[in-house]
Motif scaffolding. Sequence first.
Motif, PDB file in Angstrom:
ATOM      1  N   ALA A   1      14.862  10.388  -4.801  1.00 44.98           N
ATOM      2  CA  ALA A   1      15.253  11.410  -5.832  1.00 44.98           C
ATOM      3  C   ALA A   1      15.046  12.804  -5.251  1.00 44.98           C
ATOM      4  O   ALA A   1      15.972  13.663  -5.355  1.00 44.98           O
ATOM      5  CB  ALA A   1      14.399  11.281  -7.224  1.00 44.98           C
ATOM      6  N   LEU A   2      14.070  13.175  -4.475  1.00 44.71           N
ATOM      7  CA  LEU A   2      13.830  14.524  -4.063  1.00 44.71           C
ATOM      8  C   LEU A   2      14.977  15.014  -2.889  1.00 44.71           C
ATOM      9  O   LEU A   2      15.440  15.700  -2.704  1.00 44.71           O
ATOM     10  CB  LEU A   2      12.420  14.510  -3.210  1.00 44.71           C
TER      11      LEU A   2
ATOM     12  N   ASP B   1       3.308   5.156   0.613  1.00 46.39           N
ATOM     13  CA  ASP B   1       3.035   4.490  -0.893  1.00 46.39           C
ATOM     14  C   ASP B   1       2.731   5.732  -1.452  1.00 46.39           C
ATOM     15  O   ASP B   1       2.637   6.889  -1.142  1.00 46.39           O
ATOM     16  CB  ASP B   1       2.250   3.292  -1.051  1.00 46.39           C
ATOM     17  N   LEU B   2       2.514   5.397  -2.919  1.00 47.39           N
ATOM     18  CA  LEU B   2       2.105   6.718  -3.792  1.00 47.39           C
ATOM     19  C   LEU B   2       0.735   7.679  -3.456  1.00 47.39           C
ATOM     20  O   LEU B   2       0.805   8.726  -3.734  1.00 47.39           O
ATOM     21  CB  LEU B   2       1.635   6.071  -5.326  1.00 47.39           C
ATOM     22  N   ARG B   3       0.075   6.759  -2.628  1.00 43.91           N
ATOM     23  CA  ARG B   3      -1.324   7.642  -2.007  1.00 43.91           C
ATOM     24  C   ARG B   3      -0.684   8.711  -1.136  1.00 43.91           C
ATOM     25  O   ARG B   3      -1.655   9.610  -0.840  1.00 43.91           O
ATOM     26  CB  ARG B   3      -2.177   6.724  -1.350  1.00 43.91           C
ATOM     27  N   ASN B   4       0.494   8.892  -0.694  1.00 38.58           N
ATOM     28  CA  ASN B   4       1.144   9.585   0.160  1.00 38.58           C
ATOM     29  C   ASN B   4       1.982  10.554  -0.571  1.00 38.58           C
ATOM     30  O   ASN B   4       2.882  11.481   0.056  1.00 38.58           O
ATOM     31  CB  ASN B   4       1.942   8.984   1.510  1.00 38.58           C
ATOM     32  N   LEU B   5       1.890  10.692  -1.755  1.00 41.11           N
ATOM     33  CA  LEU B   5       2.921  11.555  -2.442  1.00 41.11           C
ATOM     34  C   LEU B   5       2.605  13.009  -2.251  1.00 41.11           C
ATOM     35  O   LEU B   5       3.570  13.796  -1.988  1.00 41.11           O
ATOM     36  CB  LEU B   5       2.645  11.259  -4.077  1.00 41.11           C
ATOM     37  N   ASP B   6       1.398  13.407  -2.106  1.00 43.41           N
ATOM     38  CA  ASP B   6       1.023  14.735  -1.850  1.00 43.41           C
ATOM     39  C   ASP B   6       1.879  15.153  -0.398  1.00 43.41           C
ATOM     40  O   ASP B   6       2.218  16.418  -0.460  1.00 43.41           O
ATOM     41  CB  ASP B   6      -0.529  15.259  -1.889  1.00 43.41           C
ATOM     42  N   GLU B   7       1.704  14.201   0.447  1.00 43.10           N
ATOM     43  CA  GLU B   7       2.296  14.630   1.751  1.00 43.10           C
ATOM     44  C   GLU B   7       3.987  14.793   1.713  1.00 43.10           C
ATOM     45  O   GLU B   7       4.304  15.727   2.203  1.00 43.10           O
ATOM     46  CB  GLU B   7       1.965  13.729   2.936  1.00 43.10           C
ATOM     47  N   LEU B   8       4.588  14.060   0.842  1.00 44.78           N
ATOM     48  CA  LEU B   8       6.087  14.217   0.694  1.00 44.78           C
ATOM     49  C   LEU B   8       6.172  15.329  -0.143  1.00 44.78           C
ATOM     50  O   LEU B   8       7.398  16.083   0.189  1.00 44.78           O
ATOM     51  CB  LEU B   8       6.371  13.035  -0.196  1.00 44.78           C
TER      52      LEU B   8
ATOM     53  N   SER C   1       4.531  18.155  -0.194  1.00 45.86           N
ATOM     54  CA  SER C   1       4.235  19.528   1.028  1.00 45.86           C
ATOM     55  C   SER C   1       5.523  19.383   1.878  1.00 45.86           C
ATOM     56  O   SER C   1       5.867  20.552   1.991  1.00 45.86           O
ATOM     57  CB  SER C   1       2.964  19.100   1.714  1.00 45.86           C
ATOM     58  N   PHE C   2       6.094  18.220   2.309  1.00 46.26           N
ATOM     59  CA  PHE C   2       7.292  18.319   3.058  1.00 46.26           C
ATOM     60  C   PHE C   2       8.315  19.200   2.357  1.00 46.26           C
ATOM     61  O   PHE C   2       8.852  20.156   3.274  1.00 46.26           O
ATOM     62  CB  PHE C   2       7.623  16.990   3.477  1.00 46.26           C
ATOM     63  N   TRP C   3       8.422  18.753   1.202  1.00 44.77           N
ATOM     64  CA  TRP C   3       9.749  19.517   0.652  1.00 44.77           C
ATOM     65  C   TRP C   3       9.383  21.146   0.276  1.00 44.77           C
ATOM     66  O   TRP C   3      10.190  22.291   0.177  1.00 44.77           O
ATOM     67  CB  TRP C   3      10.053  18.972  -0.701  1.00 44.77           C
ATOM     68  N   ARG C   4       8.093  21.398  -0.129  1.00 50.21           N
ATOM     69  CA  ARG C   4       7.603  22.683  -0.264  1.00 50.21           C
ATOM     70  C   ARG C   4       7.840  23.489   0.950  1.00 50.21           C
ATOM     71  O   ARG C   4       8.311  24.559   0.743  1.00 50.21           O
ATOM     72  CB  ARG C   4       6.231  22.916  -0.799  1.00 50.21           C
TER      73      ARG C   4
ATOM     74  N   VAL D   1       7.228  20.955  -8.482  1.00 47.49           N
ATOM     75  CA  VAL D   1       5.936  20.959  -9.345  1.00 47.49           C
ATOM     76  C   VAL D   1       5.539  19.376  -9.691  1.00 47.49           C
ATOM     77  O   VAL D   1       6.677  18.750 -10.078  1.00 47.49           O
ATOM     78  CB  VAL D   1       5.940  21.812 -10.605  1.00 47.49           C
ATOM     79  N   ALA D   2       4.490  18.923  -9.601  1.00 44.26           N
ATOM     80  CA  ALA D   2       4.289  17.542  -9.924  1.00 44.26           C
ATOM     81  C   ALA D   2       3.000  17.530 -10.437  1.00 44.26           C
ATOM     82  O   ALA D   2       2.053  18.472 -10.588  1.00 44.26           O
ATOM     83  CB  ALA D   2       3.973  16.876  -8.551  1.00 44.26           C
TER      84      ALA D   2
END
Length: 418
Positions: A328-329, A284-291, A293-296, A303-304
Motif C-alpha cells: 500500500a505504501l 514482519d510487523l515488528r519491522n514496521l518502524d523501519e518501513l 522510516s524508509f519512506w519518510r 503518520v502511523a
Amino acid sequence: MDKVARPSVVTIMRSPLFAVVVFFATVVQVCSDPVLAVTSGTGEWAHSLSPQVVIALVALICLAQAVCVSALAPRPVFAMLGALGCYLAVAVVLGVPTWATPMQLVVAIAMFAVGSAHTIPVAATWAAVGVGAGWASLGAWAAGLGVPPGAIIGFLLTEGVSLASLSFAGVALGLLWAALERRTERARQHALDLQAQQAEAIEASRTAERGRIAQELHDVAGQHLAGLVSLCDASTDLAPAHPQQALQLIDEVRAEGRYAAASLYGALGDLRAVEATAHAPTPDLRNLDELLSFWRERGMDVVATTEGDAELPPAVVSTTAYRAIQEALSNAAKHAPGAPVRVHLAIDPGRVHATVENGASRRARDSESGLGLGWGLDNLRQRLALVDGALHAASDDADGWRVGVDIPLPRTTEAVRD
C-alpha cells in the motif's frame, strides 16, 4: 494353454551352468551304483543289453533331460513333459526304474516352473496329469512283466509316491515363488510411484519457491523503485529554486539505486539456488518502524498509529500484514506522490486490522500505466486467502485511496494471550 514362465525363472533355467549342474547332479546319482557294481564284478546282470550300453544310454538320457528342461524353460509345461518322458524312458523303456529315481528331482524342477507360470488350479492339474501319466506307465510296465498285483501296488507306493510328492512339492514351491515375486514387484512399483510423487512434490515446492522469490522481487522492485521515482520527483521540483538540494537528492537516488540493486541481487541469488539459506529474515510487523522510516527518508508524509502488541500475531499473519502495508505504501508513492499517508495498525487477541490511506496526489502524472507490475493487489488477495484474511481497496470522495486488511488470529493465539 501353456503360459510363459516368469522372467526370473527363465533366466535361471536357461543358463548353461544350470543345465550342467542338473546333468552332473543327476547322472552321478543314477550311474554311481551300476558303475560300482560293474567295476567290482559283484551282482548278477539280467538285462538284455550289456551294462556298459545301458549306463551309456542312461547318461545320454540324463543329458537330454537336463537340456530339455533348460531349453524349454519359457514353456514350462513342455519342459515338464520332456523331463517326465526322459524319466519314463529310463524307468520303463530301459527297464531300470530304481536307477531312474534321482531323475524325479529334475521332473520336480520342471514342475516348479509350471507352478511359477500358472494359477493354483492349472498348476495342480498339470501336476496331477504328469503324476497320473507316470503312475500309469510304471504300472503298465510292471504288469507287462507279470508282476503280481500286490507287488505292483508296492512298487507304485515306492516309486509312484516319490514321483507324486516331488512333483507336487515342486509346484507348491513354484506357486510360492510367483506369489513372492508378485509381492516384490508390487513393492517395487509402489517405491517407483512414491519416487515419482516425491519428484512431483519437489518440483511443486520449487515452483512455489520460485513464485515466492518472484513476489520478493516484486516487493523489492515496488518499494525501492517507487522510492527512486519519489526522489526524482522531489529533485525535479527543487531543481529550479534549490539546485544544491536537488543534487543532494540525486545523490540519494544513487545510493537508493545501489541499495535496490543489492536487494535484487540477494533475491536473484535465492532464485539461482532455491535450497540456499535466505539472506535475511522475512520482515514482519515488528519491522514496521523501519518501513515507515524508509519512506519518510524519501519525502513521504506518513503518520502511523499502532495499537496492540506486534509480538502477538503468528509469523505467517505478521508477515502477510507487513507485506500488505508495504504494498500500500509503494502504491501511494507511485500513484499519489506528495500526498499525506496515514497508517493505522490494530492488533487484538482476535484479529489484525491495518489500513493505509493516502490523499490526492499533489503532483500531476503524465502516465502511470508503466509504474505498476500488475501483481500487487492480486498477490495480496492470494496471500490473505491463505490466512482467511480479507482485502478492501477503494478510492474515497477526495480522490484519495484506502487499503484495508483484516486477518483473524487463530484461537491458540488468544489462549496464549489470556
